[in-house]
Design an enzyme around this catalytic site. Structure first.
Site, short mmCIF file in Angstrom:
data_model
loop_
_atom_site.label_atom_id
_atom_site.label_comp_id
_atom_site.label_asym_id
_atom_site.label_seq_id
_atom_site.Cartn_x
_atom_site.Cartn_y
_atom_site.Cartn_z
N CYS A 50 37.09 43.17 34.27
CA CYS A 50 37.78 43.82 33.15
C CYS A 50 38.83 42.90 32.52
O CYS A 50 39.28 43.15 31.41
CB CYS A 50 38.44 45.12 33.61
SG CYS A 50 39.67 44.91 34.90
N HIS A 92 40.96 25.68 38.28
CA HIS A 92 41.10 27.03 37.76
C HIS A 92 40.37 28.04 38.63
O HIS A 92 40.89 29.13 38.90
CB HIS A 92 40.58 27.10 36.32
CG HIS A 92 40.60 28.48 35.75
ND1 HIS A 92 41.76 29.08 35.29
CD2 HIS A 92 39.62 29.40 35.59
CE1 HIS A 92 41.49 30.30 34.86
NE2 HIS A 92 40.19 30.52 35.03
#
Length: 437
Positions: A50, A92
């Site tokens: 989400c 990352h």
């Protein structure tokens, strides 16, 4: 292990809820298959939650990887898309798994999502040696961060953050809550409301059995209802938290009470709550962007732990890079041995044939075999060294001296003189010549 990793992403930091909705694939596995269908893409991994849509690809050239990812995110606003190269992409991914990139710093849900995306990528044929190492390393460091630091103490999910936010508007003790969606996010929100001492929970889900299973986990009065029953049960709810995987809003204005104060939190991506709900005078609507106040507080509380995790990531990133370097060296070494073995087998067969024919003494045949093997093995590096000398490439020459110097490990060899290299270039040495030539 060869190739370069390129990644692209749209996250809660780079784009809006609508940007995330535009970037979201139908499924992670289908997205991986789509990326792998591009001929130049050797591996692929897609993480869609989400709060983020991220895609990682392995290709022979970073330009190819970037072009593929830009096409993959073609419907996304350019300002919301972040594209990164090999090292930054790896670092990352480690940060994502540890929760440093989450809306709620250090939240636990993300590591399970990374694992699920890994399984989906495997099912879609996207995991090869490079991403296998990268994703499993990210899961490892994510687990370490949560067991060795306090990064996940306190508010640990968007569900619990939503409850904290709602509590500022309504007294949850004795209240009635409605959870729309019985997935992982809905489960976390339901548990958080139950812990806040609501008197009753309603769980609406397309699959009622799944809602009932969630109800069995909670130590509070819970009713499981089908998603279509929202219109009849939402009137009774003081708090509505929506977290489904629907492509369209599931909470509409006509579902809610007219005149009664209600708080609605939309955790869906895309939106679960129709924008028009925010226009109802008695309804307060929050979405993912509104959780920033809660997450900022959590971030401040976990600042010290985050520093520890950053140091952990630095070390694990170095180990991952070393792992790639060793694997690449092993590939080259294996290729060298395979080539040398082919030469050995060919020359051995030739020598045996000569001996069986009685052509020359054993010593003569063996010396000829040894000379041929040496010539063939040294022909490629000899050619490369002569080319390096012509281009004044002393770095390559020094590397060769280290590789072939029997005293390797002692004093580093000095750069050869120009005269010495000229003598090498003019030497009358025939290499790589066999009876087959």
């Amino acid at each position: 292990m060869s190739g370069v990793i390129t990644a692209a992403r749209v996250t809660h930091d780079s784009g809006s809820v609508d940007d995330l909705a535009a970037a979201s694939p139908d499924s992670q596995r289908a997205a991986v298959r789509a990326l792998r269908s591009v001929p130049e893409i050797e591996e692929a991994y897609v993480l869609s939650t989400c709060n983020r849509v991220e895609a990682y690809v392995v290709s022979s050239d970073a330009t190819l990887g970037r072009a593929t990812l830009e096409e993959f995110f073609a419907t996304t606003d350019d300002d919301a898309l972040v594209v990164t190269g090999h090292d930054e992409s790896l670092r990352h991914l480690l940060r994502v798994a540890t929760g440093l990139e989450s809306v709620v710093l250090g939240e636990d849900q993300i590591i399970g999502q990374v694992r699920t995306a890994y399984e989906d990528a495997r099912g879609g044929g996207g995991i090869g040696p490079m991403l296998e190492a990268a994703v499993t390393k990210s899961i490892h460091v994510g687990e370490r961060a949560r067991t060795e630091t306090a990064i996940n103490e306190g508010v640990v999910s968007l569900g619990s953050a939503a409850t904290r936010l709602v509590a500022d508007d309504v007294s949850l003790e004795g209240a009635t809550g409605l959870i729309v969606g019985a997935g992982e996010m809905g489960r976390l929100a339901a548990r958080s409301l139950a812990d806040a001492d609501v008197s009753k929970l309603l769980v609406a889900n397309r699959t009622v059995d799944r809602a009932a299973h969630l109800a069995d986990e909670l130590a509070v009065d819970v009713d499981a209802v089908p998603l279509g029953a929202i219109a009849t049960v939402a009137d009774d709810a003081d708090v509505v938290i929506a977290a489904t995987g629907s492509d369209e809003p599931v909470v509409e204005p006509h579902h809610l009470a007219d005149g009664s104060d209600q708080v609605v939190v939309d955790l869906g991506q895309p939106r679960d709550v129709a924008p028009a709900v925010g226009g109802l005078p008695s309804v307060t609507v929050y979405d993912l962007d509104d959780l920033e106040s809660i997450t900022a507080e959590t971030r401040e509380q976990r600042a010290d732990a985050a520093t520890e995790v950053e140091a952990m990531i630095d070390r694990e990133f170095e180990l991952l890079c070393d792992q790639y370097k060793r694997a690449r060296a092993d590939e080259v070494i294996a290729a060298m041995y395979e080539s040398a073995d082919r030469i050995k087998e060919r020359e051995l067969e030739r020598a045996i044939a000569e001996l069986e024919k009685g052509n020359g003494s054993q010593r003569e045949v063996l010396e000829a075999m040894a000379d041929s093997m040496v010539n063939q093995l040294l022909a490629p590096p000899t050619k490369s060294l002569r080319e390096a000398a012509a281009e004044d490439d002393w770095s390559t020459i020094n590397t060769a001296l280290q590789l072939f110097d029997p005293d390797f490990g002692g004093e580093p060899p000095r750069s050869p003189s120009i005269a010495a290299m000229a003598e090498l270039d003019s030497a009358d040495v025939q290499v790589g010549v066999t009876d087959d030539d």
